[in-house]
Design a protein around this motif. Structure first.
Motif, PDB file in Angstrom:
ATOM      1  N   GLY A   1    -122.331   1.135   3.920  1.00  0.00           N
ATOM      2  CA  GLY A   1    -123.695   1.091   3.396  1.00  0.00           C
ATOM      3  C   GLY A   1    -124.402   2.429   3.480  1.00  0.00           C
ATOM      4  N   THR A   2    -124.337   3.068   4.629  1.00  0.00           N
ATOM      5  CA  THR A   2    -125.054   4.320   4.783  1.00  0.00           C
ATOM      6  C   THR A   2    -124.169   5.518   4.450  1.00  0.00           C
ATOM      7  OG1 THR A   2    -124.775   3.767   7.121  1.00  0.00           O
ATOM      8  CG2 THR A   2    -127.003   3.856   6.276  1.00  0.00           C
ATOM      9  N   GLY A   3    -122.919   5.267   4.102  1.00  0.00           N
ATOM     10  CA  GLY A   3    -122.086   6.343   3.586  1.00  0.00           C
ATOM     11  C   GLY A   3    -121.209   7.048   4.619  1.00  0.00           C
ATOM     12  N   GLN A   4    -121.172   6.566   5.861  1.00  0.00           N
ATOM     13  CA  GLN A   4    -120.258   7.158   6.837  1.00  0.00           C
ATOM     14  C   GLN A   4    -118.825   6.826   6.457  1.00  0.00           C
ATOM     15  OE1 GLN A   4    -123.183   5.954   7.753  1.00  0.00           O
ATOM     16  NE2 GLN A   4    -123.990   7.890   8.483  1.00  0.00           N
ATOM     17  N   LEU A   5    -118.637   5.646   5.919  1.00  0.00           N
ATOM     18  CA  LEU A   5    -117.334   5.230   5.407  1.00  0.00           C
ATOM     19  C   LEU A   5    -117.371   5.268   3.884  1.00  0.00           C
ATOM     20  CD1 LEU A   5    -116.634   2.151   7.703  1.00  0.00           C
ATOM     21  CD2 LEU A   5    -115.549   4.377   7.812  1.00  0.00           C
ATOM     22  N   PRO A   6    -116.307   5.588   3.226  1.00  0.00           N
ATOM     23  CA  PRO A   6    -115.048   6.022   3.817  1.00  0.00           C
ATOM     24  C   PRO A   6    -115.010   7.517   4.121  1.00  0.00           C
ATOM     25  CG  PRO A   6    -114.832   5.904   1.449  1.00  0.00           C
ATOM     26  CD  PRO A   6    -116.253   5.545   1.758  1.00  0.00           C
ATOM     27  N   ASP A   7    -116.099   8.215   3.808  1.00  0.00           N
ATOM     28  CA  ASP A   7    -116.082   9.669   3.829  1.00  0.00           C
ATOM     29  C   ASP A   7    -115.821  10.277   5.200  1.00  0.00           C
ATOM     30  OD1 ASP A   7    -116.380  12.062   2.366  1.00  0.00           O
ATOM     31  OD2 ASP A   7    -118.318  12.368   3.322  1.00  0.00           O
ATOM     32  N   LYS A   8    -116.464   9.710   6.228  1.00  0.00           N
ATOM     33  CA  LYS A   8    -116.385  10.339   7.543  1.00  0.00           C
ATOM     34  C   LYS A   8    -115.697   9.455   8.564  1.00  0.00           C
ATOM     35  CE  LYS A   8    -120.619  12.992   7.043  1.00  0.00           C
ATOM     36  NZ  LYS A   8    -122.047  12.897   7.440  1.00  0.00           N
ATOM     37  N   GLU A   9    -114.717   8.747   8.081  1.00  0.00           N
ATOM     38  CA  GLU A   9    -113.982   7.816   8.940  1.00  0.00           C
ATOM     39  C   GLU A   9    -113.656   8.422  10.308  1.00  0.00           C
ATOM     40  OE1 GLU A   9    -111.719   4.788   7.537  1.00  0.00           O
ATOM     41  OE2 GLU A   9    -112.039   4.317   9.642  1.00  0.00           O
ATOM     42  N   GLY A  10    -113.132   9.650  10.283  1.00  0.00           N
ATOM     43  CA  GLY A  10    -112.660  10.271  11.515  1.00  0.00           C
ATOM     44  C   GLY A  10    -113.757  10.730  12.464  1.00  0.00           C
ATOM     45  N   GLN A  11    -114.987  10.691  11.987  1.00  0.00           N
ATOM     46  CA  GLN A  11    -116.109  11.143  12.813  1.00  0.00           C
ATOM     47  C   GLN A  11    -116.541  10.086  13.817  1.00  0.00           C
ATOM     48  OE1 GLN A  11    -117.938  13.327  13.932  1.00  0.00           O
ATOM     49  NE2 GLN A  11    -118.548  14.896  12.479  1.00  0.00           N
ATOM     50  N   MET A  12    -116.231   8.835  13.502  1.00  0.00           N
ATOM     51  CA  MET A  12    -116.741   7.752  14.336  1.00  0.00           C
ATOM     52  C   MET A  12    -115.677   7.232  15.298  1.00  0.00           C
ATOM     53  SD  MET A  12    -119.216   5.495  11.929  1.00  0.00           S
ATOM     54  CE  MET A  12    -118.110   5.240  10.561  1.00  0.00           C
ATOM     55  N   TYR A  13    -116.132   6.810  16.447  1.00  0.00           N
ATOM     56  CA  TYR A  13    -115.239   6.113  17.368  1.00  0.00           C
ATOM     57  C   TYR A  13    -115.061   4.697  16.859  1.00  0.00           C
ATOM     58  CZ  TYR A  13    -115.751   9.851  20.797  1.00  0.00           C
ATOM     59  OH  TYR A  13    -115.710  11.052  21.443  1.00  0.00           O
ATOM     60  N   HIS A  14    -113.831   4.266  16.818  1.00  0.00           N
ATOM     61  CA  HIS A  14    -113.522   2.948  16.272  1.00  0.00           C
ATOM     62  C   HIS A  14    -113.028   2.045  17.392  1.00  0.00           C
ATOM     63  CE1 HIS A  14    -110.800   0.241  13.703  1.00  0.00           C
ATOM     64  NE2 HIS A  14    -112.038  -0.117  13.501  1.00  0.00           N
ATOM     65  N   VAL A  15    -113.622   0.892  17.509  1.00  0.00           N
ATOM     66  CA  VAL A  15    -113.185  -0.072  18.512  1.00  0.00           C
ATOM     67  C   VAL A  15    -112.234  -1.036  17.826  1.00  0.00           C
ATOM     68  CG1 VAL A  15    -113.926  -1.808  20.186  1.00  0.00           C
ATOM     69  CG2 VAL A  15    -115.396   0.151  19.673  1.00  0.00           C
ATOM     70  N   GLY A  16    -110.965  -0.811  18.038  1.00  0.00           N
ATOM     71  CA  GLY A  16    -109.946  -1.514  17.278  1.00  0.00           C
ATOM     72  C   GLY A  16    -109.919  -3.017  17.471  1.00  0.00           C
ATOM     73  N   ASN A  17    -110.071  -3.454  18.700  1.00  0.00           N
ATOM     74  CA  ASN A  17    -109.993  -4.884  19.001  1.00  0.00           C
ATOM     75  C   ASN A  17    -110.891  -5.725  18.112  1.00  0.00           C
ATOM     76  OD1 ASN A  17    -108.115  -4.873  20.923  1.00  0.00           O
ATOM     77  ND2 ASN A  17    -109.506  -4.973  22.662  1.00  0.00           N
ATOM     78  N   ASP A  18    -112.083  -5.209  17.895  1.00  0.00           N
ATOM     79  CA  ASP A  18    -113.064  -5.985  17.157  1.00  0.00           C
ATOM     80  C   ASP A  18    -113.439  -5.351  15.832  1.00  0.00           C
ATOM     81  OD1 ASP A  18    -113.735  -8.127  19.201  1.00  0.00           O
ATOM     82  OD2 ASP A  18    -113.936  -6.283  20.359  1.00  0.00           O
ATOM     83  N   ASP A  19    -112.751  -4.257  15.496  1.00  0.00           N
ATOM     84  CA  ASP A  19    -112.997  -3.568  14.251  1.00  0.00           C
ATOM     85  C   ASP A  19    -114.473  -3.182  14.095  1.00  0.00           C
ATOM     86  OD1 ASP A  19    -112.045  -2.361  12.034  1.00  0.00           O
ATOM     87  OD2 ASP A  19    -112.152  -4.134  10.755  1.00  0.00           O
ATOM     88  N   LEU A  20    -114.985  -2.525  15.116  1.00  0.00           N
ATOM     89  CA  LEU A  20    -116.371  -2.063  15.080  1.00  0.00           C
ATOM     90  C   LEU A  20    -116.406  -0.557  15.322  1.00  0.00           C
ATOM     91  CD1 LEU A  20    -117.987  -4.864  17.261  1.00  0.00           C
ATOM     92  CD2 LEU A  20    -118.108  -4.659  14.781  1.00  0.00           C
ATOM     93  N   TYR A  21    -117.496   0.059  14.915  1.00  0.00           N
ATOM     94  CA  TYR A  21    -117.652   1.497  15.093  1.00  0.00           C
ATOM     95  C   TYR A  21    -118.846   1.810  15.985  1.00  0.00           C
ATOM     96  CZ  TYR A  21    -114.470   1.912  11.119  1.00  0.00           C
ATOM     97  OH  TYR A  21    -113.391   1.836  10.277  1.00  0.00           O
TER      98      TYR A  21
END
Length: 429
Positions: A215-235
């Motif tokens: 929505g705010t444009g962090q994805l997909p452009d800056k995927e690598g900038q965010m910490y991703h919590v894999g278990n719950d698929d949250l950033y």
RNA sequence: GGAGAAAUGGCAGAGCGGUCGAAUGCGGCAGUCUUGAAAACUGUUGAGGGUCACACCUCCGGGGGUUCGAAUCCCUCUUUCUCCGCCA
């Protein structure tokens, strides 16, 4: 990925293709071929839709007919009609799939297009080409024994970088004693200033889902900038702009509700992959830092006026803190993907003899609203996308660094006057 | 985490296989009445696509399935509520 509807912006691309291509050149983005592909796909989307609609219409009418026949006891006729539906079903299934494919492809292309720069944005390749438009505040003359903030932090034992390394890793400092207190004072002071200016304070989640990221444009452009919590698929949020702006995702607002002015304090988390070296020492660049943010949702006609007001508001704060700063108008090459016009505030770090970015104020126009589907209904009941803006007020660590460095004396660090009521002390020694 | 129930228009709430995009109430908007307002009455009132405008298509939490036909039946996911357990 969320299923956002086909972007309304295709219309605008079609209407302003040449101007957009020209404008995007300022940010060194060659839009010709992408636009071509987008318009072609959109054409295909519409023709496919039309065919699909016709088939659905036919099969809908047929079904109704069958229903009536059964009702009036003409089962034979009904069963005969049923046979005819088989082919239609197959066609509609095929066209439906085609629609899906076209839509996905179209969306992927649209996601590649950055925001159209405002006419005032200067062309340019990098931060070198940003345009300084204002500066204010006196740069103090420090004694020869003046130290950079990381030395001061150690000297007065107010920020412990090594401890952060131990607990988490580089970029996660521990603030101690008056350092922690000063940090809290800044947060309260900023929030109070924002509230006085009409902003509504909110507290938001620090973890967001994928849809919010898009929505705010962090994805997909800056995927690598965010910490991703894999278990719950949250950033983990890189800025509170993400949860703040997403509050109104998918909403149709009334013009009476606008402007919506929000402010929030949150920690922010950034991976900052690839940035190492001397210039990231101390508080200059962290993986976790505190920030107070401003978000405005406004009617399109008001957005540039609001942008100016935000700039003025932040000036006021820096003036009160008596810190030397300058304002830059970002050039096309340095402008963020989602922004149409951005002003950066930079604080002069005297002991480091360099400028530190402490705020970035942007007008996104309809770029985010389009992805977020935030619209409003005007007096005449016409619906349109709103404009979103945001800005930091301010990013804590660098402001703290600036205060430590610029306010240092041989007797210790003097606390800026406006912060004393919040801090509860006037000096760190 | 376990066991049940539910998810429908701005809100509340019907509908449980065939003109249902959806009764009814509240709210909103417009009008009548009034010096003005309230009350009352009348009308109107979801979103997206498509079209010059109609037509037409899609949407009853998300996704999939059954059927000629699904808000209604089945599967699945998500969320909410109630009960139990645990807990800042």
């Amino acid at each position: 990925m969320q299923s956002t509807s086909i972007m309304l912006e295709v219309k605008h691309i079609r209407a302003n293709q040449k101007e957009y291509v020209q404008a995007l050149k300022k940010r060194n983005f060659e839009a010709d071929s992408v636009f071509e592909a987008i318009l072609n796909l959109d054409e295909r989307r519409r023709s496919t839709q039309k065919k699909l609609d016709e088939i659905l219409f036919e099969s809908n009418s047929l079904s109704k007919e069958i229903g009536m026949l059964f009702k009036s006891g003409e089962a034979e006729k009904a069963n005969a009609a049923k046979v005819k539906t088989a082919g239609l079903k197959e066609d509609s299934k095929r066209l439906g799939e085609e629609m899906g494919d076209v839509a996905t492809e179209l969306q992927a292309l649209l996601y590649q297009v950055p925001n159209i720069p405002h006419p005032s944005v200067p062309a340019g390749k990098s931060e070198e080409d940003n345009e300084e438009i204002f500066s204010e505040g006196e740069i103090p003359i420090l004694s020869k024994s003046a130290l950079p903030h990381w030395e001061l932090a150690k000297k007065y034992d107010i920020i412990d970088f090594e401890l952060g390394n131990k607990i988490t890793g580089a970029g996660f400092p521990v603030y101690k004693g008056k350092g922690a207190r000063l940090q809290r004072a800044l947060i309260s002071y900023f929030l109070d200033k924002n509230t006085e200016a009409g902003y509504n304070e909110v507290q938001v989640p620090l973890l967001v889902n994928e849809a919010s990221g898009y929505g705010t444009g962090q994805l997909p452009d800056k995927e690598g900038q965010m910490y991703h919590v894999g278990n719950d698929d949250l950033y983990l949020i890189p800025t509170s702009e993400v949860p703040l702006t997403n509050i109104y995702r998918d909403d149709l607002l009334n013009f009476k509700d606008l402007p919506i002015q929000l402010t929030a304090y949150t920690p922010c988390f950034r991976r900052e992959a690839g940035s190492y070296g001397a210039h990231v020492r101390g508080l200059n660049r962290l993986h976790q830092f505190d920030k107070v943010e401003l978000v405005n949702l406004v009617k399109p006609d008001d957005s540039y006026q609001v942008l100016d007001a935000m700039v003025e508001h932040i000036k006021t704060i820096l003036r009160e803190l008596k810190l030397p700063y300058r304002i830059l108008r970002l050039c096309g090459g340095d402008l963020g993907f989602t922004s149409a016009l951005t002003f950066d505030f930079e604080l002069f770090s005297t002991a480091q003899d360099r400028w530190l970015e402490i705020s970035s104020v942007s007008n996104f126009e309809t770029f985010q609203a389009n992805r977020l589907k935030i619209r409003y209904k005007d007096v005449d009941n016409k619906k349109a996308l709103i404009h979103t803006l945001n800005g930091s007020s301010l990013a804590l660590p660098r402001v703290l660094a600036g205060i430590l460095e610029n306010y240092q004396t041989d007797e210790g660090i003097v606390i800026p006057e406006v912060l004393r009521p919040y801090a509860g002390f006037d000096k760190i020694s």
